[in-house]
Motif scaffolding. Structure first.
Motif, PDB file in Angstrom:
ATOM      1  N   TYR A   1       0.831  -1.206   0.000  1.00  0.00           N
ATOM      2  CA  TYR A   1       0.000   0.000   0.000  1.00  0.00           C
ATOM      3  C   TYR A   1       0.868   1.261   0.000  1.00  0.00           C
ATOM      4  O   TYR A   1       0.621   2.203  -0.756  1.00  0.00           O
ATOM      5  CB  TYR A   1      -0.915  -0.012   1.219  1.00  0.00           C
ATOM      6  CG  TYR A   1      -1.725   1.248   1.401  1.00  0.00           C
ATOM      7  CD1 TYR A   1      -2.855   1.495   0.627  1.00  0.00           C
ATOM      8  CD2 TYR A   1      -1.352   2.189   2.358  1.00  0.00           C
ATOM      9  CE1 TYR A   1      -3.592   2.660   0.793  1.00  0.00           C
ATOM     10  CE2 TYR A   1      -2.085   3.348   2.533  1.00  0.00           C
ATOM     11  CZ  TYR A   1      -3.203   3.578   1.751  1.00  0.00           C
ATOM     12  OH  TYR A   1      -3.927   4.726   1.923  1.00  0.00           O
ATOM     13  N   MET A   2       1.907   1.256   0.834  1.00  0.00           N
ATOM     14  CA  MET A   2       2.793   2.418   0.909  1.00  0.00           C
ATOM     15  C   MET A   2       3.555   2.621  -0.400  1.00  0.00           C
ATOM     16  O   MET A   2       3.703   3.756  -0.873  1.00  0.00           O
ATOM     17  CB  MET A   2       3.768   2.254   2.081  1.00  0.00           C
ATOM     18  CG  MET A   2       3.118   2.270   3.451  1.00  0.00           C
ATOM     19  SD  MET A   2       4.303   1.991   4.785  1.00  0.00           S
ATOM     20  CE  MET A   2       5.361   3.436   4.608  1.00  0.00           C
ATOM     21  N   VAL A   3       4.032   1.542  -0.987  1.00  0.00           N
ATOM     22  CA  VAL A   3       4.754   1.649  -2.264  1.00  0.00           C
ATOM     23  C   VAL A   3       3.831   2.183  -3.354  1.00  0.00           C
ATOM     24  O   VAL A   3       4.227   3.025  -4.176  1.00  0.00           O
ATOM     25  CB  VAL A   3       5.335   0.277  -2.669  1.00  0.00           C
ATOM     26  CG1 VAL A   3       5.864   0.311  -4.103  1.00  0.00           C
ATOM     27  CG2 VAL A   3       6.444  -0.129  -1.711  1.00  0.00           C
ATOM     28  N   ASN A   4       2.577   1.726  -3.358  1.00  0.00           N
ATOM     29  CA  ASN A   4       1.604   2.197  -4.341  1.00  0.00           C
ATOM     30  C   ASN A   4       1.360   3.691  -4.220  1.00  0.00           C
ATOM     31  O   ASN A   4       1.356   4.432  -5.217  1.00  0.00           O
ATOM     32  CB  ASN A   4       0.295   1.422  -4.183  1.00  0.00           C
ATOM     33  CG  ASN A   4      -0.802   1.942  -5.094  1.00  0.00           C
ATOM     34  OD1 ASN A   4      -1.568   2.835  -4.717  1.00  0.00           O
ATOM     35  ND2 ASN A   4      -0.888   1.383  -6.292  1.00  0.00           N
ATOM     36  N   ARG A   5       1.165   4.163  -2.998  1.00  0.00           N
ATOM     37  CA  ARG A   5       0.901   5.591  -2.781  1.00  0.00           C
ATOM     38  C   ARG A   5       2.130   6.426  -3.111  1.00  0.00           C
ATOM     39  O   ARG A   5       2.025   7.511  -3.685  1.00  0.00           O
ATOM     40  CB  ARG A   5       0.481   5.821  -1.328  1.00  0.00           C
ATOM     41  CG  ARG A   5      -0.745   5.050  -0.902  1.00  0.00           C
ATOM     42  CD  ARG A   5      -1.943   5.378  -1.770  1.00  0.00           C
ATOM     43  NE  ARG A   5      -2.487   6.691  -1.447  1.00  0.00           N
ATOM     44  CZ  ARG A   5      -3.308   7.376  -2.242  1.00  0.00           C
ATOM     45  NH1 ARG A   5      -3.642   6.882  -3.420  1.00  0.00           N
ATOM     46  NH2 ARG A   5      -3.779   8.547  -1.872  1.00  0.00           N
ATOM     47  N   PHE A   6       3.305   5.916  -2.754  1.00  0.00           N
ATOM     48  CA  PHE A   6       4.537   6.659  -3.021  1.00  0.00           C
ATOM     49  C   PHE A   6       4.787   6.744  -4.526  1.00  0.00           C
ATOM     50  O   PHE A   6       5.163   7.802  -5.043  1.00  0.00           O
ATOM     51  CB  PHE A   6       5.711   5.972  -2.322  1.00  0.00           C
ATOM     52  CG  PHE A   6       7.008   6.716  -2.433  1.00  0.00           C
ATOM     53  CD1 PHE A   6       7.271   7.797  -1.610  1.00  0.00           C
ATOM     54  CD2 PHE A   6       7.958   6.354  -3.366  1.00  0.00           C
ATOM     55  CE1 PHE A   6       8.461   8.498  -1.713  1.00  0.00           C
ATOM     56  CE2 PHE A   6       9.157   7.035  -3.477  1.00  0.00           C
ATOM     57  CZ  PHE A   6       9.403   8.120  -2.646  1.00  0.00           C
ATOM     58  N   THR A   7       4.563   5.652  -5.241  1.00  0.00           N
ATOM     59  CA  THR A   7       4.754   5.652  -6.693  1.00  0.00           C
ATOM     60  C   THR A   7       3.778   6.600  -7.368  1.00  0.00           C
ATOM     61  O   THR A   7       4.147   7.345  -8.292  1.00  0.00           O
ATOM     62  CB  THR A   7       4.567   4.224  -7.249  1.00  0.00           C
ATOM     63  OG1 THR A   7       5.472   3.337  -6.589  1.00  0.00           O
ATOM     64  CG2 THR A   7       4.829   4.199  -8.740  1.00  0.00           C
ATOM     65  N   GLU A   8       2.529   6.597  -6.921  1.00  0.00           N
ATOM     66  CA  GLU A   8       1.530   7.509  -7.483  1.00  0.00           C
ATOM     67  C   GLU A   8       1.942   8.965  -7.268  1.00  0.00           C
ATOM     68  O   GLU A   8       1.793   9.808  -8.157  1.00  0.00           O
ATOM     69  CB  GLU A   8       0.168   7.259  -6.840  1.00  0.00           C
ATOM     70  CG  GLU A   8      -0.929   8.165  -7.373  1.00  0.00           C
ATOM     71  CD  GLU A   8      -2.255   7.934  -6.663  1.00  0.00           C
ATOM     72  OE1 GLU A   8      -3.197   8.701  -6.938  1.00  0.00           O
ATOM     73  OE2 GLU A   8      -2.341   7.001  -5.846  1.00  0.00           O
ATOM     74  N   ALA A   9       2.474   9.251  -6.087  1.00  0.00           N
ATOM     75  CA  ALA A   9       2.905  10.613  -5.792  1.00  0.00           C
ATOM     76  C   ALA A   9       4.049  11.043  -6.700  1.00  0.00           C
ATOM     77  O   ALA A   9       4.100  12.187  -7.181  1.00  0.00           O
ATOM     78  CB  ALA A   9       3.332  10.717  -4.321  1.00  0.00           C
ATOM     79  N   LEU A  10       4.979  10.141  -6.965  1.00  0.00           N
ATOM     80  CA  LEU A  10       6.104  10.466  -7.841  1.00  0.00           C
ATOM     81  C   LEU A  10       5.645  10.690  -9.276  1.00  0.00           C
ATOM     82  O   LEU A  10       6.061  11.649  -9.941  1.00  0.00           O
ATOM     83  CB  LEU A  10       7.143   9.346  -7.803  1.00  0.00           C
ATOM     84  CG  LEU A  10       8.006   9.227  -6.537  1.00  0.00           C
ATOM     85  CD1 LEU A  10       8.955   8.051  -6.670  1.00  0.00           C
ATOM     86  CD2 LEU A  10       8.803  10.518  -6.304  1.00  0.00           C
ATOM     87  N   ILE A  11       4.776   9.793  -9.772  1.00  0.00           N
ATOM     88  CA  ILE A  11       4.332   9.881 -11.160  1.00  0.00           C
ATOM     89  C   ILE A  11       3.493  11.147 -11.393  1.00  0.00           C
ATOM     90  O   ILE A  11       3.663  11.848 -12.399  1.00  0.00           O
ATOM     91  CB  ILE A  11       3.536   8.622 -11.544  1.00  0.00           C
ATOM     92  CG1 ILE A  11       4.449   7.393 -11.522  1.00  0.00           C
ATOM     93  CG2 ILE A  11       2.899   8.781 -12.934  1.00  0.00           C
ATOM     94  CD1 ILE A  11       3.722   6.079 -11.779  1.00  0.00           C
TER      95      ILE A  11
END
Length: 352
Positions: free
Chosen positions: A83-93
């Motif tokens: 979940y954290m990786v998903n949110r972090f990746t979305e924030a970067l993209i």
């Protein structure tokens, strides 16, 4: 503005995920310590390698109950970390972190402002007001609750706060305690009224200028503390008639009141006896016209009396407001003769 809200949401989600992961780590550590009887170092090590799924062997042999707990611990860790990786990746993209950085930069800019103007509402009227303030070089902040308008103002390079201008929190964020003027051009008279009331409560010294749609609203806003109220319908009707009857006069007036390519400007100067050496002298004795080239068109006394076209015998008194006309350079020279303009007065035109 929507991006900034999304950034704050992602930030909260990441903090929630990190807190959940910490709780899972403590749960695993206490289980291996309390139930399995391991040392603290063994329990914490087993929890970390389990959550990270590195594939190391068990620290000590586990029974059926211990392995079931370990499997549950792995699943909880995978879900939380995923979940954290998903949110972090979305924030970067999506660039949400950049939006957060920009938000902090805007907050720093707002904090540094002093003697600025606050423009509430960025509709058709507010957009024109912003253009005039920008042309004059006046620092200002735009407040509008609608996303589309806020984004439009931001695209034009203005400092924007996307919030409800009728709320005290919005005005406080715009540093109303440091502002000198509030201009409210919101869509309804009620919103303009609430904004003026809030502004005068938070900063009684601020000059409040409001838009009104009817004569009744003009009276209510004046009773609420507005220093000036403008009705686009009343003013527009008068201007239409004036342009029809005196077109050349109105062309001249427009040329000195607004726009960034003016040759002549109108400005007002408040006479302060502590810094103005001409208080107590007549206009002839002061020789303001010969020294600066600027023309004194009118004088507003402290009791409200307006002297239009003052003569050389007109006496300059404490608190007089001089309404003058001249080029930008002439008005700057006049300003230096009279003393620095008070922070509550409009700024002089920018040098070309």
């Amino acid at each position: 503005m929507l991006i900034q809200r999304k950034y704050r949401q992602i930030k909260r989600d990441l903090l929630t995920g990190a807190f959940t992961l910490l709780v899972i780590f403590l749960l695993g550590t206490f289980w291996y310590k309390g139930v399995e009887g391991w040392s603290w170092s063994e329990a914490s090590y087993m929890t970390i390698i389990t959550l990270s799924t590195v594939g190391f062997l068990e620290v000590q042999p586990l029974g059926a109950r211990g392995r079931l707990f370990t499997m549950a611990l792995i699943l909880m860790g995978l879900i939380t970390i995923g979940y954290m990786v998903n949110r972090f990746t979305e924030a970067l993209i999506e660039g949400y972190f950049q939006a957060g950085i920009k938000r902090r930069q805007e907050d720093l800019l707002i904090d540094s402002l002093i003697n600025h103007y606050i423009l509430c509402g960025f509709g058709r009227t507010g957009t024109q007001v912003a253009r005039e303030l920008e042309a004059e070089g006046v620092p200002f902040i735009v407040i509008d609750s609608q996303l589309e308008r806020a984004e439009k103002a931001q695209e034009l390079g203005y400092v924007v706060i996307q919030e409800d201008a009728t709320l005290d929190e919005s005005l406080q964020r715009a540093k109303i305690d440091k502002a000198v003027c509030l201009i409210t051009t919101l869509s309804s008279d009620a919103e303009n009224l609430y904004t003026v009331l809030s502004a005068k409560t938070l900063n009684p010294k601020i000059r409040a200028i409001s838009r009104a749609s009817s004569e009744e609203a003009v009276k209510k806003l004046q009773r609420a503390g507005a220093d000036a109220v403008v009705s686009p319908y009343i003013t527009g009707g008068k201007r239409l008639a004036a342009v029809a009857i005196r077109p050349q006069v109105m062309d001249f007036v427009d040329g000195i009141l607004a726009g960034s390519d003016r040759s002549f400007y109108l400005e007002e100067f408040l006479l302060d006896p502590q810094i103005c050496p001409y208080v107590g002298q007549t206009l002839s004795e002061a020789r303001l016209r010969s020294q600066s080239g600027a023309l004194v068109l009118a004088i507003r006394r402290t009791d409200g009396e307006l002297i239009a076209g003052p003569t050389g015998d007109t006496l300059l008194k404490t608190g007089d407001l001089l309404i003058c006309m001249g080029t930008g350079e002439q008005l700057r020279l006049l300003n230096s003769l009279l003393g620095p303009i008070s922070p509550n007065s409009p700024r002089l035109p920018k040098q070309q």
